[in-house]
Enzyme design. Structure first.
Site, short mmCIF file in Angstrom:
data_model
loop_
_atom_site.label_atom_id
_atom_site.label_comp_id
_atom_site.label_asym_id
_atom_site.label_seq_id
_atom_site.Cartn_x
_atom_site.Cartn_y
_atom_site.Cartn_z
N LYS A 2 -48.81 -13.96 16.28
CA LYS A 2 -48.28 -14.89 15.27
C LYS A 2 -47.64 -14.15 14.10
O LYS A 2 -46.68 -14.65 13.50
CB LYS A 2 -49.40 -15.83 14.80
CG LYS A 2 -49.89 -16.78 15.89
CD LYS A 2 -48.76 -17.64 16.43
CE LYS A 2 -49.22 -18.66 17.46
NZ LYS A 2 -48.13 -19.50 17.97
N TYR A 41 -53.95 -12.89 19.20
CA TYR A 41 -53.38 -14.11 18.61
C TYR A 41 -52.77 -13.80 17.24
O TYR A 41 -51.63 -14.19 16.94
CB TYR A 41 -54.46 -15.19 18.50
CG TYR A 41 -53.91 -16.55 18.12
CD1 TYR A 41 -53.26 -17.34 19.06
CD2 TYR A 41 -54.03 -17.04 16.82
CE1 TYR A 41 -52.76 -18.59 18.73
CE2 TYR A 41 -53.52 -18.28 16.48
CZ TYR A 41 -52.89 -19.05 17.43
OH TYR A 41 -52.37 -20.29 17.09
#
Ligand code: NAD
Length: 261
Positions: free
Chosen positions: A159, A155
C-alpha cells in the site's frame, strides 16, 4: 453531487465483485457510466454486471497476471468503447503472522496482487488515455500506505507502493491529460474486514474507539471519493493520496479518539 454525470463514459473497476469495488460499480452506474466489472471471481463478476444492467459488461481477470490484465482491458474496451476511468479496487489482506513466521511466497503473492496488479492495470489502460489526452485513474492505497501496522509487512509495503506508483504516474502523465490519484481508506466494513473481525484478527470496538468518528466506514464512503476524484470537479487534483478514514490518520493523542459502547 448531482452535478457529477458520467453519461457516455466508460469505467473499468477491478475488484468489482465485492466490497469497495462493488459499491463503486453502483455509484458510477447510478451517475450514467457504463461499467466494466472486473474480478478474479468470474461467476461473481458476471453476476454483478448482470445486476447492473444491459449497458454494463463483465471483464473477469487476474490483476497479478500481465496476460490476463491485457485480456481483461481488451474485453472492457470492446464492451465500453473507451475506458475513460480506471478504478483499481482489487486487493487482498495479510495473514497477521509474526514477521519471522511469514513466508516469502506469502509476501510475494500480496505484492503481486496489490502493487504489481495496480501497476499492470495502469499501464494497460494508459496508452489509449494518453492518445486521447484524457483519462482518470484512482488507485486504492490504505492507512497501511501511510503508517506501519505490525504483522502486515507485505500489505503495508504494497500500500505504500501503491501511493508511490500513484505519485509517479501522476507526475509522468499529468501533462498528457491523464490524472492519477489514490484513496487511503481506514477500516471499511467490507467482506475483507468482516472476515478479519470474524477470525478475531481485528477488534471492531477498538477500531471504533481509535476512530474520531466512532464508526467504521462504508464501501460507499470510499466509492464517493473515488467518483469525485474521477470527475471534472477534480480536474486539477493529481497525484494525491487522500485518506477516507473518519479521522484516523489525523489522530495523534494517546488513548481513545471516540467514546463508543
Ligand atoms: P473485498 O475482499 O470485499 O474485495 C476485493 C475484491 O478483489 C474481491 O472481489 C476479490 O475477488 C478481488 N481480487 C482479489 N485478488 C484479485 C486478483 N488477483 N485479481 C482480480 N481481483 C482480485 O475487499 P475490499 O475491502 O473491498 O478491498 C478492496 C480494496 O480496498 C483492496 O485493495 C483493499 O486492500 C483496499 N482497502 C480496504 C480497506 C477496508 O477496510 N476494507 C481499507 C483500506 C484499503
Amino acid at each position: 453531487m448531482s452535478e457529477i454525470d458520467f453519461s457516455g463514459k466508460g469505467v473499468l473497476i477491478t475488484g468489482g465483485a465485492s466490497g469497495i469495488g462493488r459499491a463503486s460499480a453502483d455509484v458510477f452506474a447510478a451517475r450514467g457510466a457504463a461499467v466494466a466489472v472486473s474480478d478474479i471471481d468470474k461467476d461473481k463478476t458476471r453476476a454483478v454486471a448482470r445486476e447492473l444492467g444491459n449497458q454494463h459488461v463483465a471483464a473477469p481477470g487476474d490483476v497479478a497476471d500481465e496476460t490476463s490484465v491485457v485480456e481483461l482491458v481488451a474485453t472492457a474496451k470492446a464492451g465500453l468503447g473507451t475506458i475513460d476511468v480506471l478504478i483499481n479496487c482489487a486487493g487482498v489482506s495479510d495473514s497477521f503472522a509474526p514477521t519471522l513466521d511469514q513466508t516469502v511466497g506469502h509476501w510475494q503473492r500480496i505484492i503481486d496482487i496489490n502493487l504489481t496488479g495496480t501497476y499492470l492495470t495502469c499501464r494497460a489502460v494508459a496508452p489509449d488515455m494518453l492518445d486521447r489526452r484524457e483519462g482518470s485513474i484512482v488507485n486504492i492505497s490504505s492507512i497501511a500506505g501511510l503508517f506501519g501496522l505490525p504483522y502486515r509487512n507485505a500489505y503495508v509495503a504494497s500500500k505504500h507502493g501503491v501511493a508511490g506508483v500513484t505519485k509517479n504516474l501522476a507526475a509522468e502523465w499529468g501533462q498528457r491529460g491523464v490524472r492519477v490519484n489514490a484513496v487511503a481508506p481506514g477500516y471499511i466494513k467490507t467482506p475483507m474486514v468482516q472476515n478479519l473481525i470474524d477470525a478475531g484478527r481485528v477488534d471492531e470496538t477498538r477500531i471504533r474507539r481509535r476512530t474520531p468518528m466512532g464508526r467504521l466506514g462504508t464501501p460507499e464512503d470510499v466509492a464517493n471519493l473515488m467518483m469525485y476524484l474521477s470527475s471534472p470537479l477534480a480536474a486539477y487534483v493529481n497525484g494525491v493520496v487522500i485518506p477516507v478514514d473518519g479521522g484516523w490518520s489525523s489522530y495523534g493523542a494517546a488513548g481513545d479518539a471516540a467514546e463508543v459502547d
